[in-house]
Design an enzyme around this catalytic site. Structure first.
Site: not given
Length: 343
Positions: A30, A43, A48-49
């Site tokens: 990205w 984003e 969460q990862t």
DNA sequence: AAACCGGGGGC
DNA sequence: GCCCCAGGTTT
């Protein structure tokens, strides 16, 4: 060696961090082409990862939904399948919802516009505005909060720290390169200024870091008190039948405002905690799944069905992978399918 | 298996 | 401000 005031970084320290970022930043999909769409999706995934786990999801996502229009027009089921395994599925629903807004109203041109989108909070709006829109906006995530707390040896409580970190981020923003600056701070937090075992010797800001000078790096920031996980005991019923010589499995769709809304799951029943339901004759074992602050134990039960069953959809076992099933229920299926193959 | 991290949003 | 969401990684 500068030993500037970390509350207000010197230009030399700012440049030092940016140079470190320019020289060490990872080649992430990205980052290569930071359009609003790509930055937005990445984003939200990164919320969460870990970066490593996100990369394959991001690339698959861009193939499945290359534009905001394709996402807006896509079936919710397809969106959930693409998100499957990332968890916190509300975020996928919010992406879909926001895509529909953007598809009709156009791209938000400002920080405030992004904040108004479902699933976009202060952090994500600041990140998108600075990275994709090139606006001079600060942002604060967990990494930046930690970097700030250590640089200034701020030992405030968790909720206080958030406010202070935002003030600091606004004051020390390198406006001409806001996106790079924000990413540099996050990268520093992720790779060197880590929660445990920070690599202070390699840090471009060590000369102005107060916590480093005081030898309290690992004591800052203060850790929030965590609540003990609530234990839940459920029976998961794996209904099965042979239909047209194919194994079929009974599944339901999680209802609105229930856990895993819209996802495909096995029917469950609440169990009395004092009973060990794996003693039941059709129980084949148990699966445990810990999420946020719940520890769920499923007693997995196999139950053969002849004909139909109200409220339960039978799906060919070979087609299960095309359905959006949360990790907890995939664990159940893994156990059940092994047993079913033995029958 | 226990400890840990994490951002959005509803209240 | 506080608490919930319905997870994965690290130790």
């Amino acid at each position: 060696m500068t030993t500037g005031n970390p509350e207000s970084l010197s230009e030399v320290d700012q440049q030092r961090l940016l140079e470190w970022f320019d020289g060490s930043s990872r080649n992430l999909p990205w980052r290569a082409n930071p359009t609003p769409y790509r930055v937005w999706i990445s984003e939200v995934m990164l919320q969460q990862t870990t970066v490593a786990a996100c990369i394959p999801y991001f690339e698959k996502w861009m193939e499945a939904f290359p534009t905001v229009e394709s996402l807006a027009l896509a079936d919710m089921k397809r969106v959930l399948v693409a998100w499957q395994g990332l968890g916190y599925y509300r975020r996928a629903r919010n992406l879909h919802k926001a895509a529909q807004i953007i598809n009709t109203q156009g791209w938000p041109p400002s920080l405030e516009g992004w904040k108004a989108m479902p699933g976009i909070g202060n952090y994500t709006a600041g990140a998108i505005a600075s990275i994709a829109l090139k606006l001079p906006t600060p942002t604060v995530d967990g990494n930046i909060k930690r970097v700030y707390a250590r640089l200034t040896a701020d030992q405030s409580s968790f909720s206080q720290l958030d406010k202070r970190a935002w003030k600091w981020a606004a004051k020390n923003l390198v406006s001409s390169r806001a996106g790079d600056w924000n990413q540099a701070l996050m990268e520093l937090g992720a790779t060197l200024c880590r929660p445990l075992a920070p690599k202070c010797e390699a840090c471009p800001l060590k000369s102005c870091c107060l916590a480093h000078r005081l030898g309290i790096v690992e004591q800052v920031p203060e850790k929030p008190v965590r609540k003990r996980a609530v234990e839940l005991h459920l029976a998961a019923i794996v209904y099965w039948r042979v239909h047209h010589e194919e194994l079929e499995i009974g599944l339901i769709q999680a209802e609105q405002s229930n856990w895993w809304e819209g996802m495909t799951i096995f029917p469950t029943q609440q169990l009395d905690q004092s009973l060990d339901q794996t003693e039941k004759p059709n129980a084949i074992g148990r699966v445990t799944h810990t999420v946020t602050h719940h520890k769920i134990t499923f007693a997995v039960c196999l139950e053969q069905v002849h004909g139909k069953m109200s409220g339960v959809n039978f799906v060919r076992a070979s087609a299960l992978s095309e359905l959006p099933m949360p990790s907890a229920h995939q664990k159940i299926w893994k156990l059940a399918s092994k047993k079913l193959l033995d029958l």
